[in-house]
Every structure is written in structure tokens, then in C-alpha cells.
Design an enzyme around this catalytic site. Structure first.
Site, mmCIF file in Angstrom:
data_model
loop_
_atom_site.group_PDB
_atom_site.id
_atom_site.type_symbol
_atom_site.label_atom_id
_atom_site.label_comp_id
_atom_site.label_asym_id
_atom_site.label_seq_id
_atom_site.Cartn_x
_atom_site.Cartn_y
_atom_site.Cartn_z
ATOM 1 N N ASP A 11 0.862 -1.196 0.000
ATOM 2 C CA ASP A 11 0.000 0.000 0.000
ATOM 3 C C ASP A 11 0.891 1.235 0.000
ATOM 4 O O ASP A 11 2.081 1.167 0.317
ATOM 5 C CB ASP A 11 -0.915 0.016 1.234
ATOM 6 N N SER A 12 0.291 2.369 -0.320
ATOM 7 C CA SER A 12 1.041 3.628 -0.258
ATOM 8 C C SER A 12 1.440 3.963 1.182
ATOM 9 O O SER A 12 2.349 4.752 1.400
ATOM 10 C CB SER A 12 0.178 4.760 -0.807
ATOM 11 N N CYS A 74 -4.096 -1.405 -2.158
ATOM 12 C CA CYS A 74 -4.251 0.037 -2.369
ATOM 13 C C CYS A 74 -5.197 0.197 -3.545
ATOM 14 O O CYS A 74 -4.911 -0.282 -4.654
ATOM 15 C CB CYS A 74 -2.890 0.651 -2.687
ATOM 16 N N GLU A 153 -2.783 8.800 7.931
ATOM 17 C CA GLU A 153 -1.312 8.709 7.958
ATOM 18 C C GLU A 153 -0.755 9.469 9.162
ATOM 19 O O GLU A 153 0.290 9.120 9.691
ATOM 20 C CB GLU A 153 -0.715 9.253 6.655
ATOM 21 N N CYS A 200 -11.033 2.950 -0.276
ATOM 22 C CA CYS A 200 -9.630 3.247 0.011
ATOM 23 C C CYS A 200 -9.302 2.451 1.263
ATOM 24 O O CYS A 200 -10.082 2.469 2.226
ATOM 25 C CB CYS A 200 -9.443 4.744 0.255
ATOM 26 N N HIS A 202 -7.302 2.915 3.553
ATOM 27 C CA HIS A 202 -7.100 3.708 4.769
ATOM 28 C C HIS A 202 -8.417 3.927 5.536
ATOM 29 O O HIS A 202 -8.412 4.133 6.742
ATOM 30 C CB HIS A 202 -6.527 5.088 4.438
HETATM 31 N N1 DGL Z 1 -4.805 3.114 0.702
HETATM 32 C C1 DGL Z 1 -4.751 3.727 -0.595
HETATM 33 C C2 DGL Z 1 -6.005 3.427 -1.373
HETATM 34 O O1 DGL Z 1 -6.625 2.423 -1.066
HETATM 35 C C3 DGL Z 1 -4.281 5.044 -0.422
HETATM 36 C C4 DGL Z 1 -4.347 6.135 -0.906
HETATM 37 C C5 DGL Z 1 -3.375 7.247 -0.970
HETATM 38 O O2 DGL Z 1 -2.185 7.031 -0.729
HETATM 39 O O3 DGL Z 1 -3.855 8.301 -1.322
HETATM 40 O O4 DGL Z 1 -6.372 4.104 -2.297
#
Ligand code: DGL
Length: 291
Positions: A11-12, A74, A153, A200, A202
Site C-alpha cells: 500500500d502507499s 491500495c 497517515e 480506500c 485507509h
Molecule cells: N490506501 C490507498 C487506497 O486504497 C491510499 C491512498 C493514498 O495514498 O492516497 O487508495
């Protein structure tokens, strides 16, 4: 045949940990390597070219570590890059959009689903297409909520600031309510969603706040459980499971966490999800951190 190699999860940032948690719950014999590109999160406000480049660097690193399958945990990377990533590696690559879309299409009773996600995911309309593939009669209301990933984050998962940011982000979907819970801005007639898809990874970390704003008549769906089930099926079909009924796993499953960001803050947030037993976090370099 059993295969003890780990599963790569990417993931990011910390959002994919919500998917990792379900993978460990569903497939406890499997070892995992998680990579969070925290130094360059959020991805969702970046261009498609950047998302593709950063996702490719991240998956290259997981592939070098001899993983047997990769979960792109992600939505932004899945929406923008899954096709290119699948072409690049001789590995099964699982994204989070199809499992989430399928769960939402099954959950809705009035065939009206709201999707909240990052701007890049919404721009791709990947959820719109995937939900329509499941059930063309479902109406899909897509809404970008860029303020939520920075909140997560930063570890702001509760409290007045988080509540205010989430309420503002969701206002166009749910309208605003007064202190008694009555709508100040009622939803457009006929557009009342009964299912909200957290598009998302997150966002499940903000689920209690989101659920309170959405109200109990709205089912909240995310990709994590459905993705963990899809992964278990994928491992079974490909003969990649770490243990079978006849061949139990010889050694304990291991879980390694890698981040391009600050291991201390990653560990603190991960600890809230996994408890004190959460393993050490290792810092890795992918490229010069952008921005
Ligand atoms: N968790 C990512 C997603 O599902 C993250 C998004 C991001 O880094 O903007 O889209």
C-alpha cells in the site's frame, strides 16, 4: 504440495494494514511481507504516471524478496496500475477493487451504492465499472474524499478534528444534520444510498466516525474481508498454500513490515491494529522521496 514463501502486501502507507489484518485472520499459516510507501503517501492526489511508477518500484522490491503472490492493498494503485503490474510479473497479483465491488453489489438492497475513495480512484471510475459488472441495475454515486488519507497517515483516527474532517468530506453524500440528527441538507430525492463502499484501504481506520455520520440504515462495506477470501481461493487454486490438511506448516508464519517512511510512527499505528505483539518495522529506500 505446500509453499512456505511469503505473500507480498503493498500500500502507499498504513491503509493496507487493514487488508493484512484480514489476510492473517483468514490464512494464519501464511507468512507475509508488507510494504508501505509512507514517504510518498498519499498516492491518491498524484498523477496516474506517478502512481504507476511508484507502484512498480514497490512491487519490484516485493518480487525481489521471493514472494509467491502479491496483494495490491491500495485502491489507487489497483485502479491505475493493476493491468501493467500483472503484465510485469510471473506472479498472481490480486487487487482490492473487484472484491470490494462484489461485496457492495451483494450488500445493497435498494441498488444504490455510494463509493468514497481518493481522487485518482474516482477519476478512473474503476468502482463504477466493477459494480456495474456485478449488477448493471445498481446506481453508483462516486465521491472523492482527499482529506481522509492524510488524517489516517497522521494517526488521527478519533477526536473532534477527525470527526470534523470526515463530516465535511461526507456532507455531499449524506447532507448535514442538526444536533437532533435531522437532515439540514436532505439527500436528493431517489438518491438515498443504503450501502457505502470504503474505496480506500485507509478508510476502515476511520470506520466508527464514518458509520456514525452515515447512520445505521447505511451498510458500510470495505474490501478487506472479501480480498482475504479471494486470496485464500487464489492460493488454493494455484497450489500455493503454506500448509494443507496432510502437510501442516513446519515452522511458524512470519510477518515482516517494511516502510519507506518513519518506522516509529508506522509501528505506533500498526500497534493500534495488531496489538503489542506487532513485529519490528524495517525502513527501506525505494527512490528519492518525492515532495
Ligand atoms: N490506501 C490507498 C487506497 O486504497 C491510499 C491512498 C493514498 O495514498 O492516497 O487508495
Amino acid at each position: 504440495m505446500t509453499d512456505p514463501r511469503p505473500i507480498g502486501v503493498f500500500d502507499s502507507g498504513v491503509g493496507g494494514l487493514t487488508v493484512l489484518r484480514e489476510i492473517i485472520r483468514r490464512s494464519p499459516a501464511e507468512s507475509t511481507i508488507y510494504l508501505g510507501d509512507n514517504a510518498r503517501a498519499p498516492y491518491g492526489v498524484r498523477s496516474d504516471e506517478e502512481v504507476l511508477a511508484f507502484s512498480t518500484q514497490s512491487l519490484d522490491m516485493l518480487a525481489e524478496r521471493e514472494v509467491k503472490a502479491i496483494v495490491v492493498a491500495c485502491n489507487t494503485s489497483t485502479a491505475v496500475a493493476i493491468g501493467a503490474l500483472r503484465r510485469r510479473y510471473d506472479l498472481p497479483i490480486l487487487g482490492v477493487i473487484r472484491p470490494g465491488a462484489s461485496a457492495a453489489a451483494l450488500a445493497t438492497r435498494n441498488r444504490r451504492v455510494g463509493v468514497i475513495a481518493t481522487p485518482a480512484t474516482i477519476r478512473s471510475h474503476a468502482y463504477f465499472g466493477a459494480i456495474k459488472d456485478e449488477n448493471p441495475a445498481v446506481e453508483v454515486y462516486e465521491h472523492a474524499t482527499p482529506a481522509l488519507v492524510p488524517l489516517v497517515e497522521a494517526g488521527e483516527l478519533s477526536g473532534p478534528t477527525a470527526q470534523a474532517v470526515v463530516a465535511e468530506a461526507l456532507a455531499p453524500l449524506f447532507g448535514e444534520r442538526d444536533a437532533a440528527g435531522e437532515s439540514i441538507f436532505p439527500r436528493p430525492p431517489g438518491a438515498t444510498i443504503d450501502t457505502l463502499l470504503l474505496g480506500c484501504t485507509h478508510y476502515p481506520l476511520l470506520r466508527p466516525i464514518i458509520a456514525a455520520i452515515a447512520g445505521e440504515q447505511v451498510a458500510i462495506v470495505d474490501s478487506a474481508t472479501a480480498t482475504a477470501s479471494a486470496l485464500a481461493e487464489l492460493l488454493g487454486i494455484n497450489g500455493l498454500e503454506a500448509s494443507g490438511p496432510a502437510e501442516p506448516r513446519a515452522t511458524e508464519a512470519t510477518h515482516l513490515q517494511l516502510t519507506t517512511g518513519d518506522p516509529g510512527s508506522f509501528h505506533a499505528l500498526a500497534g493500534r491494529l495488531f496489538g503489542a505483539a506487532f513485529p519490528e518495522v524495517e525502513r527501506v529506500e525505494l527512490a528519492v522521496a518525492a515532495r
